[in-house]
Design a protein around this motif. Structure first.
Motif, PDB file in Angstrom:
ATOM      1  N   SER A 221     -41.391  84.036  23.728  1.00 23.28           N
ATOM      2  CA  SER A 221     -40.424  84.692  22.833  1.00 23.28           C
ATOM      3  C   SER A 221     -39.052  84.768  23.486  1.00 23.28           C
ATOM      4  O   SER A 221     -38.030  84.528  22.833  1.00 23.28           O
ATOM      5  CB  SER A 221     -40.900  86.094  22.453  1.00 23.28           C
ATOM      6  OG  SER A 221     -42.024  86.015  21.606  1.00 23.28           O
TER       7      SER A 221
ATOM      8  N   HIS B 147     -35.717  83.004  21.965  1.00 31.74           N
ATOM      9  CA  HIS B 147     -34.539  83.837  21.686  1.00 31.74           C
ATOM     10  C   HIS B 147     -33.326  83.324  22.470  1.00 31.74           C
ATOM     11  O   HIS B 147     -32.199  83.333  21.953  1.00 31.74           O
ATOM     12  CB  HIS B 147     -34.814  85.309  21.989  1.00 31.74           C
ATOM     13  CG  HIS B 147     -35.603  85.968  20.905  1.00 31.74           C
ATOM     14  ND1 HIS B 147     -35.025  86.480  19.773  1.00 31.74           N
ATOM     15  CD2 HIS B 147     -36.939  86.156  20.763  1.00 31.74           C
ATOM     16  CE1 HIS B 147     -35.963  86.968  18.979  1.00 31.74           C
ATOM     17  NE2 HIS B 147     -37.138  86.781  19.563  1.00 31.74           N
TER      18      HIS B 147
ATOM     19  N   TYR C 229     -43.986  81.905  15.512  1.00 33.78           N
ATOM     20  CA  TYR C 229     -42.662  81.540  15.011  1.00 33.78           C
ATOM     21  C   TYR C 229     -42.179  82.506  13.928  1.00 33.78           C
ATOM     22  O   TYR C 229     -40.996  82.842  13.880  1.00 33.78           O
ATOM     23  CB  TYR C 229     -42.650  80.096  14.515  1.00 33.78           C
ATOM     24  CG  TYR C 229     -42.664  79.117  15.660  1.00 33.78           C
ATOM     25  CD1 TYR C 229     -41.566  79.005  16.516  1.00 33.78           C
ATOM     26  CD2 TYR C 229     -43.768  78.308  15.917  1.00 33.78           C
ATOM     27  CE1 TYR C 229     -41.571  78.123  17.586  1.00 33.78           C
ATOM     28  CE2 TYR C 229     -43.777  77.414  16.974  1.00 33.78           C
ATOM     29  CZ  TYR C 229     -42.677  77.330  17.809  1.00 33.78           C
ATOM     30  OH  TYR C 229     -42.683  76.463  18.865  1.00 33.78           O
TER      31      TYR C 229
ATOM     32  N   ARG D 105     -42.915  85.706  13.762  1.00 30.32           N
ATOM     33  CA  ARG D 105     -42.485  86.903  14.498  1.00 30.32           C
ATOM     34  C   ARG D 105     -41.115  86.717  15.141  1.00 30.32           C
ATOM     35  O   ARG D 105     -40.415  87.685  15.423  1.00 30.32           O
ATOM     36  CB  ARG D 105     -43.512  87.279  15.578  1.00 30.32           C
ATOM     37  CG  ARG D 105     -44.757  87.948  15.044  1.00 30.32           C
ATOM     38  CD  ARG D 105     -45.627  88.515  16.160  1.00 30.32           C
ATOM     39  NE  ARG D 105     -46.035  87.553  17.166  1.00 30.32           N
ATOM     40  CZ  ARG D 105     -47.075  86.720  17.054  1.00 30.32           C
ATOM     41  NH1 ARG D 105     -47.815  86.746  15.962  1.00 30.32           N
ATOM     42  NH2 ARG D 105     -47.373  85.882  18.033  1.00 30.32           N
ATOM     43  N   ASN D 106     -40.716  85.473  15.351  1.00 28.07           N
ATOM     44  CA  ASN D 106     -39.436  85.177  15.977  1.00 28.07           C
ATOM     45  C   ASN D 106     -38.388  84.692  14.972  1.00 28.07           C
ATOM     46  O   ASN D 106     -37.425  84.025  15.344  1.00 28.07           O
ATOM     47  CB  ASN D 106     -39.621  84.175  17.121  1.00 28.07           C
ATOM     48  CG  ASN D 106     -40.248  84.840  18.323  1.00 28.07           C
ATOM     49  OD1 ASN D 106     -39.569  85.557  19.050  1.00 28.07           O
ATOM     50  ND2 ASN D 106     -41.547  84.662  18.506  1.00 28.07           N
TER      51      ASN D 106
ATOM     52  N   ARG E 221     -35.270  78.610  10.281  1.00 33.05           N
ATOM     53  CA  ARG E 221     -34.642  79.908  10.539  1.00 33.05           C
ATOM     54  C   ARG E 221     -33.143  79.746  10.302  1.00 33.05           C
ATOM     55  O   ARG E 221     -32.506  78.860  10.876  1.00 33.05           O
ATOM     56  CB  ARG E 221     -34.888  80.348  11.983  1.00 33.05           C
ATOM     57  CG  ARG E 221     -34.192  81.650  12.337  1.00 33.05           C
ATOM     58  CD  ARG E 221     -34.222  81.895  13.838  1.00 33.05           C
ATOM     59  NE  ARG E 221     -33.315  82.964  14.204  1.00 33.05           N
ATOM     60  CZ  ARG E 221     -33.697  84.148  14.645  1.00 33.05           C
ATOM     61  NH1 ARG E 221     -34.974  84.423  14.799  1.00 33.05           N
ATOM     62  NH2 ARG E 221     -32.797  85.053  14.946  1.00 33.05           N
TER      63      ARG E 221
END
Length: 132
Positions: A8, A12, A46, A48-49, A71
């Motif tokens: 994660s 990020h 993915y 969750r991110n 995203r």
């Protein structure tokens, strides 16, 4: 390193780098979103991110199916908001027009108003017909 947040943190960091790149002046065309393909067992990670599962991918590699993920970039939203921030709704004022005949009259000019003609606000009164 499973379940310690390393993956994660890496994603990020990558997203942050893409946002910085998108806000800078080095790209000829700005990015709107990040896209990737993922196997079913990584969809939750993915999501969750910040990614969305879009559909089963057209990519075929190996026996397991792949999924298209995307995203949106915050910097793309900021750029779109900046464009609309300078947008002003305007109306063509058709002087001496017959309301029963569209296009009659004399286009007198473009006027920036706070709302459609015929509306009233605390600063201005707009009249639908000026010749009455």
């Amino acid at each position: 390193y499973r379940n310690m947040g390393v993956a994660s943190a890496m994603i990020h960091d990558y997203i942050s780098a893409m946002e910085r790149l998108n806000r800078g002046n080095s790209l000829k065309v700005k990015m709107e979103k990040l896209v990737l393909i993922a196997k079913k067992d990584l969809l939750g990670f993915y999501v969750r991110n910040g990614f969305r599962a879009m559909k089963l991918s057209d990519v075929v590699h190996g026996k397991d199916p792949w999924f298209d993920m995307e995203r949106d970039l915050e910097s793309a939203k900021e750029q779109e908001e900046e464009k609309t921030r300078h947008f002003h709704e305007c109306y063509l004022v058709d002087a001496f027009a017959d309301p029963e005949r569209e296009g009659s009259g004399n286009p007198a000019g473009v006027v920036l108003l706070k709302g459609p003609p015929g509306k009233t606000d605390k600063n201005c009164v707009y009249n639908e017909r000026l010749d009455n």
